[in-house]
Design a protein around this motif. Sequence first.
Motif, PDB file in Angstrom:
ATOM      1  N   TYR A  26       0.821  -1.206   0.000  1.00 29.03           N
ATOM      2  CA  TYR A  26       0.000   0.000   0.000  1.00 29.03           C
ATOM      3  C   TYR A  26       0.859   1.262   0.000  1.00 29.03           C
ATOM      4  N   LYS A  46      -9.750   9.356   1.463  1.00 28.01           N
ATOM      5  CA  LYS A  46     -10.102   7.958   1.278  1.00 28.01           C
ATOM      6  C   LYS A  46      -9.709   7.539  -0.137  1.00 28.01           C
ATOM      7  N   THR A  47      -9.201   6.326  -0.249  1.00 25.94           N
ATOM      8  CA  THR A  47      -8.691   5.826  -1.522  1.00 25.94           C
ATOM      9  C   THR A  47      -9.806   5.156  -2.320  1.00 25.94           C
ATOM     10  N   THR A  48      -9.759   5.314  -3.638  1.00 27.61           N
ATOM     11  CA  THR A  48     -10.664   4.598  -4.529  1.00 27.61           C
ATOM     12  C   THR A  48      -9.891   3.496  -5.236  1.00 27.61           C
ATOM     13  N   ASP A  49     -10.609   2.534  -5.762  1.00 28.20           N
ATOM     14  CA  ASP A  49      -9.966   1.405  -6.412  1.00 28.20           C
ATOM     15  C   ASP A  49      -9.300   1.844  -7.703  1.00 28.20           C
ATOM     16  N   ASP A  50      -8.154   1.267  -7.985  1.00 25.52           N
ATOM     17  CA  ASP A  50      -7.380   1.569  -9.186  1.00 25.52           C
ATOM     18  C   ASP A  50      -7.474   0.362 -10.123  1.00 25.52           C
ATOM     19  N   ASN A  88      -7.813  -4.458  -4.545  1.00 20.91           N
ATOM     20  CA  ASN A  88      -8.792  -3.390  -4.413  1.00 20.91           C
ATOM     21  C   ASN A  88      -8.250  -2.383  -3.400  1.00 20.91           C
ATOM     22  N   GLU A  89      -7.737  -1.269  -3.914  1.00 25.48           N
ATOM     23  CA  GLU A  89      -7.089  -0.286  -3.036  1.00 25.48           C
ATOM     24  C   GLU A  89      -8.063   0.361  -2.062  1.00 25.48           C
ATOM     25  N   ALA A  90      -9.326   0.488  -2.438  1.00 26.89           N
ATOM     26  CA  ALA A  90     -10.311   1.073  -1.529  1.00 26.89           C
ATOM     27  C   ALA A  90     -10.504   0.187  -0.300  1.00 26.89           C
ATOM     28  N   ASN A 100      -7.316   0.223   1.772  1.00 31.22           N
ATOM     29  CA  ASN A 100      -7.274   1.455   2.555  1.00 31.22           C
ATOM     30  C   ASN A 100      -8.024   1.288   3.877  1.00 31.22           C
ATOM     31  N   ASN A 101      -9.151   0.571   3.849  1.00 32.39           N
ATOM     32  CA  ASN A 101      -9.880   0.291   5.089  1.00 32.39           C
ATOM     33  C   ASN A 101      -9.000  -0.472   6.074  1.00 32.39           C
ATOM     34  N   HIS A 159      -9.905   9.248   9.988  1.00 32.59           N
ATOM     35  CA  HIS A 159     -10.846   8.418   9.228  1.00 32.59           C
ATOM     36  C   HIS A 159     -11.527   7.400  10.143  1.00 32.59           C
TER      37      HIS A 159
END
Length: 222
Positions: free
Chosen positions: A79, A111-115, A122-124, A127-128, A191
């Motif tokens: 990450y 907050k990250t979104t998926d790339d 799944n980066e989102a 990120n969690n 967050h």
Amino acid sequence: MEYLPQVVISVHPKLYVKNPETSELGRKIIQQSILLIDEIGFEAFTFKKLGERIGSNESSLYRYFENKHKLLLYLTSWYWGWMEYRLVFETNNISDVQKKLLKAIEIVAEKTTDDAATEHINEAVLNNIIIIEFTKTLLTKEVDHENQEGFFMVYKKVVNRLVQMISEVKPDYPFAKSLASSIIEGSLHQHFLKEHLKTITDCNEQQSPADFYKNLVEHILR
């Protein structure tokens, strides 16, 4: 965020027995471990449960990772490697040093979104995991040894990129390292509070942790 070109994120080789990126099973282990840890938490996560999820013997997972702590270190290192790539890629053409720093804060604190460029990660969701579980890689009795081994090198590189940007904005600011590390770790904490302990943070759907830290930095570095 804009989709980044296909990239390969390097992870310290001592974090795995066999590089999971080199096989379909290895990539499946990474993909499904992220989803499972997000669902049940790291404490409840076991290789047995992961093996059942992916339809593989538990022993086959140990061919890739020594234990679940090393797997978590691998995921967090990946990450931060991806985050460092984003910092370079998305701030490279910004000449104004203050705008560059504020953009960097957005990258590390939002907050990250998926790339889509990384199909099996799944980066989102990852990120969690970083928000909830990252400190568990640091707050251990083995942290000094693991630091000497270089397991946190990529994370420290992300911090030091922010340090450099802060110093470019205000060269005489004496707490650049403390500010940079506080932005990164503090944004994760904000967050967490935003989702679980809402009465002790001002961050919400209208005001993000990135908004808070950009405001803080603009006042501190005047």
